[in-house]
Every structure is written in structure tokens, then in C-alpha cells.
Write an enzyme that holds these catalytic residues in place. Structure first.
Site, PDB file in Angstrom:
ATOM      1  N   ARG A  22       9.712  -9.238  -8.862  1.00 31.66           N
ATOM      2  CA  ARG A  22       9.635  -7.656  -8.257  1.00 31.66           C
ATOM      3  C   ARG A  22      10.968  -7.254  -7.977  1.00 31.66           C
ATOM      4  O   ARG A  22      11.140  -5.979  -7.934  1.00 31.66           O
ATOM      5  CB  ARG A  22       8.801  -8.019  -6.933  1.00 31.66           C
ATOM      6  CG  ARG A  22       7.490  -8.116  -7.104  1.00 31.66           C
ATOM      7  CD  ARG A  22       6.589  -8.751  -6.027  1.00 31.66           C
ATOM      8  NE  ARG A  22       6.452  -8.076  -4.833  1.00 31.66           N
ATOM      9  CZ  ARG A  22       6.406  -8.499  -3.691  1.00 31.66           C
ATOM     10  NH1 ARG A  22       6.231  -9.956  -3.459  1.00 31.66           N
ATOM     11  NH2 ARG A  22       6.204  -7.931  -2.804  1.00 31.66           N
ATOM     12  N   ARG A  77       0.293 -13.956   0.128  1.00 32.17           N
ATOM     13  CA  ARG A  77      -0.032 -12.896  -1.186  1.00 32.17           C
ATOM     14  C   ARG A  77       0.548 -13.940  -2.343  1.00 32.17           C
ATOM     15  O   ARG A  77       1.529 -14.578  -2.390  1.00 32.17           O
ATOM     16  CB  ARG A  77       0.805 -11.595  -1.144  1.00 32.17           C
ATOM     17  CG  ARG A  77      -0.009 -10.316  -0.305  1.00 32.17           C
ATOM     18  CD  ARG A  77       0.826  -9.509  -0.119  1.00 32.17           C
ATOM     19  NE  ARG A  77       1.448  -8.795  -1.168  1.00 32.17           N
ATOM     20  CZ  ARG A  77       2.167  -7.532  -0.991  1.00 32.17           C
ATOM     21  NH1 ARG A  77       2.240  -6.853   0.167  1.00 32.17           N
ATOM     22  NH2 ARG A  77       3.000  -7.323  -2.065  1.00 32.17           N
ATOM     23  N   ARG A 105       7.381   4.860  -7.533  1.00 31.29           N
ATOM     24  CA  ARG A 105       8.315   3.838  -7.861  1.00 31.29           C
ATOM     25  C   ARG A 105       9.104   3.731  -9.076  1.00 31.29           C
ATOM     26  O   ARG A 105       9.633   2.865  -9.572  1.00 31.29           O
ATOM     27  CB  ARG A 105       7.260   2.768  -7.869  1.00 31.29           C
ATOM     28  CG  ARG A 105       7.050   1.530  -6.737  1.00 31.29           C
ATOM     29  CD  ARG A 105       6.176   0.623  -6.882  1.00 31.29           C
ATOM     30  NE  ARG A 105       6.392  -0.791  -6.478  1.00 31.29           N
ATOM     31  CZ  ARG A 105       6.111  -1.029  -5.249  1.00 31.29           C
ATOM     32  NH1 ARG A 105       5.188  -0.234  -4.709  1.00 31.29           N
ATOM     33  NH2 ARG A 105       6.338  -2.293  -4.783  1.00 31.29           N
ATOM     34  N   ARG A 119       5.673 -14.028   4.900  1.00 30.28           N
ATOM     35  CA  ARG A 119       4.820 -13.039   5.121  1.00 30.28           C
ATOM     36  C   ARG A 119       3.532 -13.844   5.296  1.00 30.28           C
ATOM     37  O   ARG A 119       3.086 -14.623   4.241  1.00 30.28           O
ATOM     38  CB  ARG A 119       4.866 -11.892   4.210  1.00 30.28           C
ATOM     39  CG  ARG A 119       3.829 -10.946   4.477  1.00 30.28           C
ATOM     40  CD  ARG A 119       4.112  -9.830   4.091  1.00 30.28           C
ATOM     41  NE  ARG A 119       4.216  -9.730   2.634  1.00 30.28           N
ATOM     42  CZ  ARG A 119       4.505  -8.649   1.550  1.00 30.28           C
ATOM     43  NH1 ARG A 119       4.835  -7.570   2.234  1.00 30.28           N
ATOM     44  NH2 ARG A 119       4.618  -8.677   0.451  1.00 30.28           N
ATOM     45  N   LYS A 174       8.515  -1.757   4.511  1.00 30.26           N
ATOM     46  CA  LYS A 174       7.830  -0.283   4.595  1.00 30.26           C
ATOM     47  C   LYS A 174       6.468  -0.210   5.112  1.00 30.26           C
ATOM     48  O   LYS A 174       6.266   0.555   5.909  1.00 30.26           O
ATOM     49  CB  LYS A 174       7.959   0.109   3.038  1.00 30.26           C
ATOM     50  CG  LYS A 174       9.188   0.120   2.457  1.00 30.26           C
ATOM     51  CD  LYS A 174       8.950   0.471   0.667  1.00 30.26           C
ATOM     52  CE  LYS A 174       8.024  -0.746  -0.119  1.00 30.26           C
ATOM     53  NZ  LYS A 174       8.681  -1.984   0.028  1.00 30.26           N
TER      54      LYS A 174
END
Ligand code: AP5
Ligand code: MG
Length: 209
Positions: A166, A155, A88, A122, A13
Site C-alpha cells: 500500500r 484488517r 487516489r 489498528r 484520514k
């Protein structure tokens, strides 16, 4: 036009919002980025949300809705925006409908194995927030952002345990938004598995850009 980018963590996203913001002439508004900036600044919002975010849980609806409501009063997003990571929950979607009219929801669809691979590799720039990837889009010099020279980090919520949380949270609280927006006839589904350039091209076709 006013867009919502919906999809599981790691679907792309943020990456696609950065690529589409100019094409759509719509500023990128990411609740995750706003929270991470607050954490970096160690301001009251950051101190309140740090442990929640690091654990992969959702920040409470009241705090998040208030934050977005205030952001959307600013002049740059009067006519257009890309909302990335909000809403969300159904409660957030209903609140949003009370203060802004969205035109389209883009549903980034990708299976767990794809998003886990993306999240586990990431790398994020501490200065400009750009999302790099160890394999799919590595910076030229290890540890340094090519775009701004900032330091690159992983992160806290991309560690395996938080990623699992998550994904559970996404399934329980966010995935119901797919049906919610489909019923309102706002939904455009996009296959988020191909490379970034292919997704941009597919989006351009779907949006007739
Ligand atoms: P947030 O920052 O929004 O995290 P998220 O939704 O979990 O999504 P991600 O940012 O992890 O993934 P993404 O889809 O943006 O993928 P990306 O483009 O980076 O939120 C963080 C936290 O804040 C939440 O967990 C929650 O605690 C809190 N929060 C935020 N909003 C909230 C809300 N509304 N309510 C309550 N709490 C909220 O891509 C991932 C990686 O893959 C990158 O390395 C990228 O380079 C790579 N990549 C992307 N696309 C491709 C592709 N097509 N091919 C190959 N690699 C790709
Ligand atoms: Mg993101």
C-alpha cells in the site's frame, strides 16, 4: 463545503473524518468503508474487490469512479462532503472534476515510521467501522467496540506485506495528486504526526472554524 482528505495509508484520514464530519456539517464518504461493507455483505462488488484490497492493491479506476459518481448523486452530499480515500489516482481526480466541484483538499502528512506504527496496531469494529488502536486508542474491553458493542478485528491489509504494498502504491499512484491539487490552489497541508485532538485543533484554525 466539499473536502477531499488525502494522505498515505494510516495517516489518520478516517479518524479525522469521523471527528470533523459534525464540525464541517459534511457527511463522511470513505471508498475503503464502502468496499469493506460490500465485502462483509459478500455482494457482487465485494466479491470482485476482496482479493485486490487484501493484497493492498488499488481497485480499478472504472469501478471506483462509478461507485463515487453514484454516491455523490444522493441528496445528503449535495452541498457538502468529506471524501476519504478518493481520488487516489490522477484519472480519478480528473473524473471527479467532471461530476463535482471540490473546495479544499487536506493533505495529511506523516512519515512511513508513523503510519506503519498506526497500521500495525489498528483494530476495526466490524459493526460500526470505528478505528481503534492497540496503544493510542484502545477499547476498554479487549475485542469489543465501546461505541456499539461490535466485534473488533484486524484488517487483512494491515498485515506487514500488504502495508508495504500500500505504501508503494501510494507513492507511485496517489502522491502525484499532491502537486496536482497544489497547482489548482486547493491544498491545505496538515502535520498528521501529533495526537488526534491536536490535529483537530490545528484543522479548526486552518479552516477558521
Ligand atoms: P482505505 O480504507 O481508504 O485505506 P487507506 O487509504 O490505506 O487508509 P487507511 O484507512 O488504512 O488509513 P487512514 O488514513 O484512514 O487511517 P486511520 O484513521 O484508520 O482503502 C482500503 C483499500 O480499498 C485500498 O488499499 C484499495 O484497495 C481500496 N480503495 C479504497 N479507495 C480506493 C480508490 N479511490 N481507488 C482504488 N482503490 C481504493 O488511522 C490508522 C490508525 O491510527 C487507527 O488505529 C487510528 O486509531 C490511529 N490514529 C489515527 N490518527 C492518529 C493520531 N493522530 N495519533 C495516534 N493514532 C492515530
Ligand atoms: Mg481509512
Amino acid at each position: 463545503m466539499k473536502f477531499v482528505f488525502l494522505g498515505p495509508p494510516g495517516a489518520g484520514k478516517g479518524t479525522l473524518a469521523v471527528r470533523m464530519t459534525e464540525l464541517l456539517n459534511a457527511p463522511h464518504v470513505s471508498t475503503g468503508n464502502i468496499f469493506r461493507e460490500a465485502i462483509a455483505a459478500a455482494n457482487p462488488l465485494g466479491l470482485k474487490v476482496k482479493a485486490i484490497i487484501d493484497a493492498g492493491k488499488l481497485v480499478d479506476d472504472g469501478t471506483t469512479i462509478q461507485l463515487v459518481r453514484e454516491r455523490l448523486t444522493q441528496s445528503d452530499v449535495k452541498d457538502s462532503y468529506i471524501l476519504d480515500g478518493f481520488p487516489r489516482t490522477i484519472a480519478q481526480a480528473e473524473a471527479l472534476a467532471g461530476f463535482s466541484n471540490i473546495d479544499r483538499v487536506i493533505n495529511f502528512d506523516a512519515p512511513d515510521d508513523v503510519v506503519i506504527e498506526r497500521l500495525s496496531g489498528r483494530l476495526v469494529c466490524r459493526k460500526c467501522g470505528f478505528n481503534w488502536h492497540k496503544t493510542f486508542n484502545p477499547p476498554e474491553k479487549s475485542g469489543v467496540c465501546d461505541k456499539c458493542g461490535g466485534e473488533i478485528y484486524t484488517r487483512e491489509d494491515d498485515k506487514a506485506e500488504a502495508v508495504k504494498k500500500r505504501l508503494d502504491v501510494y507513492r507511485e499512484q496517489t502522491a502525484p495528486l499532491i502537486e496536482y491539487y497544489r497547482k489548482k490552489d486547493l491544498m491545505i497541508d496538515i502535520d498528521a504526526r501529533p495526537d488526534v485532538d491536536s490535529i483537530v485543533e490545528n484543522l479548526k484554525k486552518l479552516l477558521r472554524l
